[in-house]
Scaffold this motif. Structure first.
Motif, mmCIF file in Angstrom:
data_model
loop_
_atom_site.group_PDB
_atom_site.id
_atom_site.type_symbol
_atom_site.label_atom_id
_atom_site.label_comp_id
_atom_site.label_asym_id
_atom_site.label_seq_id
_atom_site.Cartn_x
_atom_site.Cartn_y
_atom_site.Cartn_z
ATOM 1 N N GLY A 31 0.788 -1.223 0.000
ATOM 2 C CA GLY A 31 0.000 0.000 0.000
ATOM 3 C C GLY A 31 0.815 1.265 0.000
ATOM 4 O O GLY A 31 2.046 1.259 0.111
ATOM 5 N N SER A 33 0.304 5.488 1.551
ATOM 6 C CA SER A 33 -0.502 6.381 2.371
ATOM 7 C C SER A 33 0.182 7.737 2.478
ATOM 8 O O SER A 33 1.416 7.825 2.511
ATOM 9 C CB SER A 33 -0.699 5.790 3.774
ATOM 10 O OG SER A 33 -1.356 6.711 4.624
ATOM 11 N N THR A 135 -14.317 -5.297 3.152
ATOM 12 C CA THR A 135 -13.310 -4.249 3.032
ATOM 13 C C THR A 135 -12.027 -4.728 3.708
ATOM 14 O O THR A 135 -12.015 -5.777 4.356
ATOM 15 C CB THR A 135 -13.789 -2.952 3.719
ATOM 16 O OG1 THR A 135 -14.118 -3.246 5.086
ATOM 17 C CG2 THR A 135 -15.016 -2.372 3.018
ATOM 18 N N ALA A 357 -14.688 4.567 2.526
ATOM 19 C CA ALA A 357 -13.882 3.445 2.038
ATOM 20 C C ALA A 357 -14.575 2.825 0.830
ATOM 21 O O ALA A 357 -15.786 2.566 0.859
ATOM 22 C CB ALA A 357 -13.703 2.392 3.125
ATOM 23 N N PHE A 372 -8.742 -4.826 -2.895
ATOM 24 C CA PHE A 372 -8.201 -3.474 -3.007
ATOM 25 C C PHE A 372 -9.108 -2.540 -2.217
ATOM 26 O O PHE A 372 -10.330 -2.725 -2.170
ATOM 27 C CB PHE A 372 -8.159 -3.017 -4.471
ATOM 28 C CG PHE A 372 -7.283 -3.861 -5.351
ATOM 29 C CD1 PHE A 372 -5.915 -3.619 -5.429
ATOM 30 C CD2 PHE A 372 -7.826 -4.902 -6.097
ATOM 31 C CE1 PHE A 372 -5.110 -4.401 -6.243
ATOM 32 C CE2 PHE A 372 -7.021 -5.687 -6.909
ATOM 33 C CZ PHE A 372 -5.664 -5.438 -6.984
ATOM 34 N N GLU A 373 -8.498 -1.528 -1.597
ATOM 35 C CA GLU A 373 -9.297 -0.550 -0.850
ATOM 36 C C GLU A 373 -8.692 0.837 -0.968
ATOM 37 O O GLU A 373 -7.486 1.026 -0.787
ATOM 38 C CB GLU A 373 -9.385 -0.933 0.629
ATOM 39 C CG GLU A 373 -10.199 0.063 1.454
ATOM 40 C CD GLU A 373 -10.192 -0.256 2.939
ATOM 41 O OE1 GLU A 373 -11.103 -0.973 3.384
ATOM 42 O OE2 GLU A 373 -9.261 0.201 3.648
ATOM 43 N N SER A 374 -9.535 1.789 -1.261
ATOM 44 C CA SER A 374 -9.178 3.200 -1.223
ATOM 45 C C SER A 374 -9.882 3.806 -0.005
ATOM 46 O O SER A 374 -11.103 3.708 0.129
ATOM 47 C CB SER A 374 -9.625 3.905 -2.498
ATOM 48 O OG SER A 374 -9.344 5.289 -2.428
ATOM 49 N N PHE A 376 -10.322 7.188 2.699
ATOM 50 C CA PHE A 376 -10.153 8.609 2.974
ATOM 51 C C PHE A 376 -10.735 8.904 4.346
ATOM 52 O O PHE A 376 -11.867 8.531 4.641
ATOM 53 C CB PHE A 376 -10.867 9.451 1.911
ATOM 54 C CG PHE A 376 -10.905 10.916 2.237
ATOM 55 C CD1 PHE A 376 -9.775 11.707 2.094
ATOM 56 C CD2 PHE A 376 -12.073 11.506 2.689
ATOM 57 C CE1 PHE A 376 -9.807 13.060 2.389
ATOM 58 C CE2 PHE A 376 -12.113 12.856 2.992
ATOM 59 C CZ PHE A 376 -10.979 13.644 2.849
ATOM 60 N N ARG A 396 -5.243 9.769 3.318
ATOM 61 C CA ARG A 396 -5.634 8.931 2.192
ATOM 62 C C ARG A 396 -4.689 7.741 2.104
ATOM 63 O O ARG A 396 -3.488 7.878 2.315
ATOM 64 C CB ARG A 396 -5.587 9.720 0.877
ATOM 65 C CG ARG A 396 -6.543 10.893 0.814
ATOM 66 C CD ARG A 396 -6.354 11.695 -0.476
ATOM 67 N NE ARG A 396 -7.296 12.800 -0.585
ATOM 68 C CZ ARG A 396 -7.114 13.989 -0.020
ATOM 69 N NH1 ARG A 396 -6.006 14.223 0.680
ATOM 70 N NH2 ARG A 396 -8.020 14.943 -0.167
ATOM 71 N N SER A 397 -5.254 6.603 1.766
ATOM 72 C CA SER A 397 -4.413 5.420 1.575
ATOM 73 C C SER A 397 -5.025 4.542 0.500
ATOM 74 O O SER A 397 -6.250 4.541 0.284
ATOM 75 C CB SER A 397 -4.256 4.631 2.876
ATOM 76 O OG SER A 397 -5.504 4.139 3.339
ATOM 77 N N LEU A 398 -4.162 3.803 -0.174
ATOM 78 C CA LEU A 398 -4.571 2.814 -1.158
ATOM 79 C C LEU A 398 -3.881 1.505 -0.784
ATOM 80 O O LEU A 398 -2.653 1.450 -0.710
ATOM 81 C CB LEU A 398 -4.171 3.249 -2.573
ATOM 82 C CG LEU A 398 -4.555 2.299 -3.713
ATOM 83 C CD1 LEU A 398 -6.076 2.154 -3.797
ATOM 84 C CD2 LEU A 398 -3.987 2.792 -5.040
#
Length: 406
Positions: A31, A33, A135, A357, A372-374, A376, A396-398
């Motif tokens: 990931g 962030s 998630t 999310a 996969f997760e986005s 905020f 924010r993270s992916l």
């Protein structure tokens, strides 16, 4: 002493003629962030991963052993580890369950040991690892439960099966008495809510931010910066009671009242008792094939000392998921806040925030799942000024997760 006796008893039983059924999970993470210092590193960020987090890591590693002791008695123990555990391997749960054969419409169960309270629809209460399946991260409510709450005691539950009485629904009740969890509320007060899938082990030690209030020259110097969330401090048992209703596979409703009954004036080994109470409600609705709507809400309060720290806390979320072929797409929205009303104005603990999310889950072959997760998260907390962090943060993270279960 229950948490010390149970693993030994389970191990002894497993070495006899009872064959254990093993299940496990390994979650590999990658990931990126932009978040500031994570709460796991003594910061006041809301997410598990920050800019200093490694690009590759182990998100979860879980091993569970279950076996039948008698025809109506089963037992189990679950161990876990990740790259941030204080101990390399720790115990997440250990329990005995007695499920007598029902004589009528009511089905009863008694569970004893160390386990999670039945407070989540986002997470499978009976599933492996108590981790979310739609998630990667958990909602704020379940993130807090995973870090600070565990039932170390006995839980009784009963369910009236509707098919036995020509009713279109099942109705259930649950009640438990437990020890430990006296420090529950410490994290909510001095760190606040988080959006994470970090699950604390039985021997976990969590470090708070370096706030002035519990320094040697602070207002509460007897409080340690290191938190042991599952300690028993005052010898007073806590309890929870709840009810639930299930109408076929399409609708589930539940409500729970929790009270740890801790003495807020008791302190032992740097840990205070926090009188923490809350009401909790949840909904799971499946209106059409492939569609699922989940919601949880929590409202409570916590008190430490003679009104030294006192605050109300609230959180809720709504999650919608849609199955697309073999894959599942999920969207979750969170809101959370704390509101203080104590006598220490130099120890500000108010906060408010929200999170969004978006996750995609694809089952692969042989127990493998790709996710996969986005994520905020936007939050405001004035106490961040005290450790040189901005009050307002937008994180924010992916994340990508490759999970194997057996």
């Amino acid at each position: 002493m229950t948490y010390r006796i149970l693993p030994l008893a389970l191990a002894l039983l497993a070495t006899e003629s009872y064959a254990a059924e093993l299940h496990g999970s390994l979650d590999l993470r990658a990931g990126h962030s932009n978040a500031g210092r994570s709460f796991l590193d003594g910061g006041m960020g809301k997410t598990r991963y920050d800019t200093a987090a490694p690009a590759l890591s182990i998100g979860q590693a879980v091993l569970r052993a279950e076996f039948d002791v008698l025809d109506t008695v089963s037992a189990g123990v679950e161990l876990s580890g990740d790259d941030r555990h204080h101990n390399v391997v720790d115990m997440r749960e250990a329990w005995f369950v007695w499920s007598p054969v029902p004589a009528g419409a009511w089905k009863m169960r008694v569970k004893a040991g160390y386990f999670f309270p039945p407070t989540s629809v986002e997470i499978d209460y009976e599933g492996l690892g108590w981790t979310p399946t739609r998630t990667i991260s958990s909602a704020a409510i379940n993130s807090w439960i995973g870090e600070e709450l565990r039932t170390n005691g006995v839980e009784w539950s009963a369910r009236r099966m509707g098919r036995h009485v020509d009713a279109p629904y099942d109705v259930g009740v649950v009640a438990a008495v437990f020890t430990g969890n006296d420090p529950a509320g410490t994290l909510l007060a001095w760190r606040g809510w988080s959006i994470s899938d970090r699950i604390a082990g039985r021997n976990e030690a969590l470090q708070l931010a370096d706030l002035p209030v519990y320094r040697a020259d602070g207002a509460i110097p007897r409080q340690s910066r290191t938190i042991h969330p599952f300690r028993e401090i005052d010898g007073r048992p806590g309890y929870y009671v709840g009810t639930n209703l299930r109408s076929g596979p399409g609708l589930e409703l539940a409500a729970l009242h929790y009270d740890n009954r801790a003495n807020p004036l008791a302190v032992q080994g740097g840990q205070y008792g926090w009188r923490t109470r809350f009401h909790h409600a949840s909904l799971a609705w499946r209106p059409a094939p492939g569609w699922e709507l989940l919601a949880q809400a929590m409202r409570g309060d916590t008190l430490m000392g003679a009104n030294g720290v006192a605050l109300d806390f609230r959180a809720w979320y709504a999650l919608a998921s849609r199955r697309i072929g073999r894959a599942t797409l999920a969207l979750r929205y969170d809101r959370f806040s704390t509101s203080e009303h104590d006598i220490l104005p130099d120890d500000p603990n108010n906060e408010r925030g929200h999170a969004l999310a978006l996750a995609y889950r694809l089952p692969l072959a042989d127990g493998w799942t790709l996710m996969f997760e986005s994520l905020f998260v936007r939050s405001d907390r004035s106490a961040r000024d005290l450790i040189g962090e901005p009050q307002h943060q937008a994180e924010r993270s992916l994340l990508a997760s490759l999970r194997w279960q057996f």
